[in-house]
Design a protein around this motif. Sequence first.
Motif, PDB file in Angstrom:
ATOM      1  N   HIS A  12      -3.963   9.329   9.160  1.00 15.15           N
ATOM      2  CA  HIS A  12      -3.236   9.176   7.899  1.00 15.15           C
ATOM      3  C   HIS A  12      -3.339  10.162   7.036  1.00 15.15           C
ATOM      4  O   HIS A  12      -2.746  10.072   5.501  1.00 15.15           O
ATOM      5  CB  HIS A  12      -4.150   7.805   7.293  1.00 15.15           C
ATOM      6  N   SER A  53     -12.505   9.423   4.999  1.00 16.99           N
ATOM      7  CA  SER A  53     -12.027   8.211   5.822  1.00 16.99           C
ATOM      8  C   SER A  53     -13.195   7.320   6.415  1.00 16.99           C
ATOM      9  O   SER A  53     -14.439   8.169   6.348  1.00 16.99           O
ATOM     10  CB  SER A  53     -11.178   8.816   7.327  1.00 16.99           C
ATOM     11  N   LEU A  77     -10.163   5.846   1.959  1.00 11.80           N
ATOM     12  CA  LEU A  77      -8.933   5.776   2.526  1.00 11.80           C
ATOM     13  C   LEU A  77      -8.964   5.013   3.837  1.00 11.80           C
ATOM     14  O   LEU A  77      -9.378   5.510   4.752  1.00 11.80           O
ATOM     15  CB  LEU A  77      -7.979   6.968   2.804  1.00 11.80           C
ATOM     16  N   ALA A  78      -8.379   3.656   3.900  1.00 12.52           N
ATOM     17  CA  ALA A  78      -8.314   2.695   5.133  1.00 12.52           C
ATOM     18  C   ALA A  78      -6.978   2.134   5.089  1.00 12.52           C
ATOM     19  O   ALA A  78      -6.674   1.653   4.073  1.00 12.52           O
ATOM     20  CB  ALA A  78      -9.725   1.878   5.015  1.00 12.52           C
ATOM     21  N   ALA A  79      -6.744   1.911   6.464  1.00 16.82           N
ATOM     22  CA  ALA A  79      -5.540   0.924   6.582  1.00 16.82           C
ATOM     23  C   ALA A  79      -5.798  -0.520   6.522  1.00 16.82           C
ATOM     24  O   ALA A  79      -6.941  -1.091   6.247  1.00 16.82           O
ATOM     25  CB  ALA A  79      -5.133   1.071   8.089  1.00 16.82           C
ATOM     26  N   PRO A  80      -4.808  -1.251   5.697  1.00 24.23           N
ATOM     27  CA  PRO A  80      -5.207  -2.411   5.378  1.00 24.23           C
ATOM     28  C   PRO A  80      -5.505  -3.433   6.536  1.00 24.23           C
ATOM     29  O   PRO A  80      -6.387  -4.427   6.183  1.00 24.23           O
ATOM     30  CB  PRO A  80      -3.664  -3.257   4.944  1.00 24.23           C
ATOM     31  N   ASP A  82      -7.736  -2.359   8.780  1.00 25.20           N
ATOM     32  CA  ASP A  82      -8.958  -1.721   9.225  1.00 25.20           C
ATOM     33  C   ASP A  82      -9.987  -2.443   8.375  1.00 25.20           C
ATOM     34  O   ASP A  82     -10.567  -1.735   7.475  1.00 25.20           O
ATOM     35  CB  ASP A  82      -8.863  -0.282   9.112  1.00 25.20           C
ATOM     36  N   GLU A  83     -10.103  -3.788   8.534  1.00 25.77           N
ATOM     37  CA  GLU A  83     -11.271  -4.532   7.608  1.00 25.77           C
ATOM     38  C   GLU A  83     -12.752  -3.885   8.174  1.00 25.77           C
ATOM     39  O   GLU A  83     -13.453  -3.861   6.950  1.00 25.77           O
ATOM     40  CB  GLU A  83     -11.232  -5.704   8.019  1.00 25.77           C
ATOM     41  N   GLU A  86     -13.049  -0.680   5.874  1.00 27.50           N
ATOM     42  CA  GLU A  86     -13.061  -0.794   4.682  1.00 27.50           C
ATOM     43  C   GLU A  86     -14.535  -1.496   4.120  1.00 27.50           C
ATOM     44  O   GLU A  86     -15.188  -0.849   3.191  1.00 27.50           O
ATOM     45  CB  GLU A  86     -12.000  -1.667   4.107  1.00 27.50           C
ATOM     46  N   HIS A  99      -5.130   2.617   0.312  1.00 29.32           N
ATOM     47  CA  HIS A  99      -4.478   2.345   1.780  1.00 29.32           C
ATOM     48  C   HIS A  99      -3.446   3.307   1.721  1.00 29.32           C
ATOM     49  O   HIS A  99      -2.783   4.071   0.938  1.00 29.32           O
ATOM     50  CB  HIS A  99      -3.860   0.977   1.327  1.00 29.32           C
ATOM     51  N   ASP A 101      -0.247   3.199   2.447  1.00 30.81           N
ATOM     52  CA  ASP A 101       0.906   2.898   1.970  1.00 30.81           C
ATOM     53  C   ASP A 101       0.945   2.650   0.160  1.00 30.81           C
ATOM     54  O   ASP A 101       1.896   2.272  -0.070  1.00 30.81           O
ATOM     55  CB  ASP A 101       1.433   1.342   2.606  1.00 30.81           C
ATOM     56  N   ASP A 102       0.015   3.046  -0.229  1.00 28.31           N
ATOM     57  CA  ASP A 102      -0.303   2.848  -1.757  1.00 28.31           C
ATOM     58  C   ASP A 102       0.782   4.057  -2.191  1.00 28.31           C
ATOM     59  O   ASP A 102       0.890   5.099  -1.761  1.00 28.31           O
ATOM     60  CB  ASP A 102      -1.398   3.347  -2.288  1.00 28.31           C
TER      61      ASP A 102
END
Length: 423
Positions: A12, A53, A77-80, A82-83, A86, A99, A101-102
């Motif tokens: 990312h 990350s 910073l974590a992908a949506p 990637d629960e 986070e 995220h 895509d912010d």
Amino acid sequence: MTTVVTALTHRHEARFVEVVGAAAEVTLVRRCADLPELLSTGAAGVARVAVVSPDLRGLDRDALRHLAGHGVRVAGLAAPEDEDGERRLRQLGVASVLHPDDDAATVAAVLGGLAEATTSRPLGPAAASTGEVEEEPEAPRAPTPVTVVWGPTGAPGRTTVAVTLAATLARAGIRTLLVDLDTWGASVAQLLGLVDEAPGVAAAARASEQGLLDVPGLARLAPEALPRLRVLTGLPRADRWPELRPAAVEDVLRLARGIVDHVVVDTGFALEEDEELSYDTAAPRRNAATLTALEAADRLVVVGAADPVGLQRLVRGVQDLAVRPAPPPTVLVNKVRASAAGPRPERTIREVLGRFAGLEEVRLLPWAPEDCDEAVLTGRALTEVRPRSPLLTQVAALAADLDERCVGAPTAGRHGTRRRARV
């Protein structure tokens, strides 16, 4: 202008750098390849905010504490999807998570808010859209008190008092957790006849460092030794002291408040921080566990021995504590006897401590070697083997002062307890 440094995995990083470049009043000053580079950059003071990350190698609670010590606020910073990532960031104490895509406006609002904040706290939706820091509602104070038992060198009876105090609280119906944080000679497990092959406090600290410790996990590491008394055993070997880092100890004590109604902590004797001076960089400190416990304490019990050497050490110990961030101490003088303090030991001890330490209120614990010897020999608490001991009577009075729920505690004999694994 908000200065930002990143330590992100390649998946990312390119996208986030592009967004930061488009964000207003945000400047990316460095892209760090690993954690050591991030820590050195944070110590250099070139950035106000760091973005990390969840899978950054070596990222732990102690690293975040290091960054915070240099005034660097941290966002994740974590992908949506990637629960787990986070969740790990939040358990480590990273409250603001972005995220990939912010958009640029959201990133600028979050990072700008962190740069102006006094702590790394999250921003709500309204703040993220306006760029203003949203004040969090003040959290209610945790009702669970933490009582720390400390005493100077010389075996004045710190652990005996801590174990007896915890057992007394449990006997009164108060759910209690006894934590052994002595990095010089942990002995709670031995006194209670517990197997300490897998020390609870080390396992808890290790899980906390990795962001994997929560209330249920801590409860699993602290089994019941007596009804309503959980024990987090200490280090079986003194040379394992580097495993207890300040950030982890602080987190363990914070989570401990969510397990029981009262936390009792047994600590080591040393308060010095001099070992830190022998390193050019940040390094583990042997007494950090004790110092961290004192800072987290709601109540402090100081134990000294009732002999000339013990009283001198107690006076100096109380003076040392006066310059530490700790609550006012309740002073106990243990092993009171005429053979060590003269024909009128109670009066002599009060006069000495009043004259040289300015202590007007001092509690005296009687000399009860046979009672304590039986408890140690059988690996049980004093509440089990000698429920009517004069020593236990005095500790029960102390417990009633420390926790009002302990007033009128029922008296328990040997029945009603259960056998445990022996060391």
